[in-house]
Design an enzyme around this catalytic site. Structure first.
Site, PDB file in Angstrom:
ATOM      1  N   SER A 222       0.805  -1.210   0.000  1.00 43.24           N
ATOM      2  CA  SER A 222       0.000   0.000   0.000  1.00 43.24           C
ATOM      3  C   SER A 222       0.847   1.273   0.000  1.00 43.24           C
ATOM      4  CB  SER A 222      -0.951  -0.054   1.198  1.00 43.24           C
ATOM      5  OG  SER A 222      -2.024   0.808   1.011  1.00 43.24           O
ATOM      6  N   ASP A 423      -8.965  -5.089  -5.277  1.00 40.07           N
ATOM      7  CA  ASP A 423      -8.712  -3.854  -4.522  1.00 40.07           C
ATOM      8  C   ASP A 423      -9.028  -2.653  -5.404  1.00 40.07           C
ATOM      9  OD1 ASP A 423      -7.720  -2.038  -2.588  1.00 40.07           O
ATOM     10  OD2 ASP A 423      -5.701  -2.103  -3.457  1.00 40.07           O
ATOM     11  N   HIS A 478      -6.963  -5.921  -1.099  1.00 41.84           N
ATOM     12  CA  HIS A 478      -5.721  -5.176  -0.885  1.00 41.84           C
ATOM     13  C   HIS A 478      -4.656  -5.994  -0.143  1.00 41.84           C
ATOM     14  CE1 HIS A 478      -4.060  -1.049  -0.439  1.00 41.84           C
ATOM     15  NE2 HIS A 478      -3.772  -1.331   0.826  1.00 41.84           N
TER      16      HIS A 478
END
Ligand code: NAG
Ligand code: NAG
Ligand code: NAG
Ligand code: NAG
Ligand code: NAG
Ligand code: NAG
Ligand code: NAG
Ligand code: NAG
Ligand code: NAG
Ligand code: NAG
Length: 566
Positions: A222, A423, A478
């Site tokens: 991320s 995601d 994610h």
């Protein structure tokens, strides 16, 4: 997820006594490289790692005055940990705790709805020694100055109390011991966080030379699309001109899951994922009027892309932070406003019970706090760190991310960008475009091939040339190792041992290249898309890629909104 942490805080059960964390008195003190102080203890079996043959240690590296970074180290399972590789994992945010990775994704354990620890058979310490670091200061269990306080549920801000007494009005909130939220006692940008992270590694490696071999691997997720390239290029720069008393860190590979690298490409990718060309789940959620609103907010004059270009050209903190706020509120957020879907897993509505949040309460019990030597209560996302980064607009800057990935490759480091394709937040369409921008040697004419794993299921595809790979994982949000643990562990093991991602059988040298189509065209269809909110105690089935059925009625719970890229 706009703040997963607050769900638990709001649901905390009021307790009458012992709401604060006593400072641990049993930590062992050592000096690491560069004379950096390290304080730690051995964690008893059963506190996360359940295998009695696998040791774990946790504690703090004192990287600066009033800056204490928490680490939790696990020996590699089923092998000699003194010859196993060493890998660090950090989560993103900015402000997200690496306990997210440890407990929800690739650590030795998870925590179930009854608060019990269970072993993770696909833990990454099956392949490597693992160290999880909470950074920068104030994230997770890291602390500046421990103070009594509670979290204001409407703003997420820490309210400091005059003493270790919880007032009645805060009793059912979140009284505890928290890191004092002074912005000068953390970092406010990726570049400014790098030296502290480097000092944490130097401290740990000096205190634990038996686990600190020459070769080193870095894994993140991320916002780690910012941290990964920049921190590691910082390490390489330090190596070139090593300070006296420092250890040379021979970085071998960098793996980044659903990274946030380039805001110009990735804000635009919110349109691409939801409108054109769309995702691979056969669900285009917006009607024409919402789609054109989104288009205009991105490409209309003076809007998101213009502002981000201005940030890239002029780069002041003010321009970049205004640009990033505009894009977050008027582009990214359209999805939240109109769909109520989880940004981190398009298939689920909010509140999404996956990945499980039960570990947050576990880390806030006196037994666990004492067992790991915690100085503060645990929070999953740090508001103060998020705010500090917001002042520099770091999220809206490309911050050398793509350039540094190219430099790392040129220095012989393996670079793998992997992405769960469900995601929205850091979606694979944007990631794929960033991967081409890295311009790795041979990548432009490499193609996609299936990844094979022991379970015989195709969990995704990879496009790889030499030491650079872009990976698309199917039916994954994610946090890839949660949704697809088998392929995540295989990929990790292959990469750190220098093999190709597709089979794990071929050395990924400079001649290696995958041969296949330029596009990854597999479509999941919409059968795993959920149209109702999932039960908060539901478990996720990694075979069906859906929640297991729960025979109970469900309740909705309130959710605080704050943006993180964990
Ligand atoms: C903080 O830790 C204390 C001590 O274990 C605990 O009693 C309290 O419930 C925790 N607070 C929160 C908000 O979890
Ligand atoms: C979830 O599980 C916990 C612990 O078993 C239980 O106390 C709670 O009532 C459950 N919640 C729902 C909505 O079923
Ligand atoms: C990982 O190690 C654990 C503990 O030794 C073992 O039970 C498990 O089967 C291993 N997992 C894999 C995928 O080999
Ligand atoms: C924040 O920390 C800095 C450096 O330690 C200190 O000079 C300053 O007074 C602190 N600010 C507040 C509001 O306590
Ligand atoms: C995203 O959408 C824009 C606008 O339609 C288009 O110009 C761009 O090529 C798309 N990018 C990708 C990666 O599909
Ligand atoms: C689900 O997919 C099918 C087949 O592609 C499609 O006809 C249908 O419209 C999709 N449903 C939704 C809600 O988009
Ligand atoms: C498009 O969707 C929005 C949000 O769901 C809704 O308010 C609006 O009425 C829709 N417009 C049309 C033309 O259907
Ligand atoms: C960010 O931190 C640096 C280093 O502490 C400081 O010089 C700078 O003024 C800070 N920027 C902002 C916008 O506060
Ligand atoms: C790749 O996997 C898909 C299933 O996702 C399968 O249909 C296809 O035949 C596989 N391709 C090759 C070349 O094995
Ligand atoms: C996943 O779903 C399959 C098919 O319904 C079932 O057989 C299996 O037991 C489930 N796995 C878990 C871990 O719940």
């Amino acid at each position: 997820m706009r703040s997963i942490s607050w769900i638990t805080l709001l649901g905390a059960i009021p307790t009458i006594k012992a709401q604060f964390v006593p400072a641990p008195t049993d930590l062992i003190e050592k000096k690491g490289y560069l004379d950096i102080p390290v304080r730690y203890k051995e964690v008893p079996t059963g506190i996360c790692e359940t295998d009695p043959n696998t040791k774990s240690f946790s504690g703090y590296v004192d990287v600066a005055e009033d800056q204490h970074l928490f680490f939790w180290f696990f020996e590699a399972r089923n092998q000699n940990p003194e010859t196993a590789p060493l890998t660090v994992w950090i989560n993103g945010g900015p402000g997200s705790s690496s306990m997210i990775g440890l407990f929800q994704e690739n650590g030795p354990c998870g925590v179930d709805s009854d608060g019990n620890v269970y072993s993770n058979p696909y833990s990454w310490n099956n392949a490597s020694n693992m160290i999880y670091i909470d950074q920068p200061t104030q994230v997770g269990l890291s602390y500046s100055i421990p103070v009594p306080g509670y979290i204001d549920p409407s703003t997420g801000d820490l309210i400091v109390l005059p003493s270790n007494t919880c007032p009645d009005y805060a009793a059912d909130l979140s009284c505890g011991t928290y890191p004092y939220g002074n912005a000068s006692l953390t970092a406010n940008s990726t570049a400014n966080a790098a030296p502290y992270f480097y000092r944490a590694l130097q401290g740990f490696m000096g205190a634990f030379p038996q686990y600190s071999r020459e070769s080193f691997h870095f894994t993140t997720e991320s916002y780690g699309g910012h941290y990964g390239p920049v921190f590691n290029e910082y390490i390489e720069e330090q190596n070139k001109c090593l300070q006296q008393g420092a250890k040379k860190i021979s970085l071998e590979s960098v793996l980044i899951g659903n990274g946030w690298y380039d805001p110009i490409v990735q804000y635009a990718a919110y349109y691409n994922f939801t409108v054109s060309p769309g995702n691979t789940y056969d669900y285009l959620p917006f009607n024409d009027s919402i789609a054109s609103l989104l288009y205009n907010n991105l490409w209309g004059p003076g809007n998101c892309i213009d502002q981000l270009n201005d940030c890239a050209a002029r780069g002041t903190d003010e321009i970049c932070s205004i640009a990033d706020n505009f894009c977050a509120n008027h582009v990214e957020n359209i999805y939240d406003i109109y769909l109520g879907r989880d940004e981190y897993d398009f298939r689920e509505l909010t509140p999404d019970p996956f990945p499980y949040e039960f570990y947050v309460d576990y880390l806030n019990t006196p037994e666990v706090q004492a067992a790991i030597g915690a100085y503060v209560n645990f929070t999953e996302g740090s508001e103060s760190v998020g705010n500090a980064f917001a002042t520099t607009g770091d999220d809206g800057r490309i911050a050398n991310t793509v350039e540094d990935l190219g430099k790392l490759l040129a220095q012989g480091v393996s670079v793998v960008m992997y992405t769960g394709d469900a995601d929205y937040n850091c979606n694979w369409l944007g990631g794929q475009e960033v991967a081409s921008m890295v311009d790795a040697p041979g990548y432009s004419n490499a193609g996609y091939v299936n990844i094979t794993t022991d379970d015989g299921v195709v969990h995704g595809q990879v496009r790889q040339a030499g030491k650079f790979a872009f990976v698309r994982i199917y039916e994954s949000g994610h946090e890839v190792p949660f949704y697809q643990p088998v392929v995540a562990l295989s990929m990790f093991e292959r990469v750190i041992n220098g093999y190709d991602v597709a089979t794990g059988k071929v050395k990924a040298n400079s001649k290696y290249k995958t041969v296949g189509p330029a596009e990854s065209t597999y479509r999941e269809g919409n059968s795993t898309i959920q149209w109702d909110v999932v039960d908060p105690n539901a478990t996720y089935n990694t075979t069906t890629n859906e929640p297991n059925p729960v025979a109970r009625s469900m309740k909705r719970s309130a959710q605080h909104a704050r943006r993180f890229k964990p």
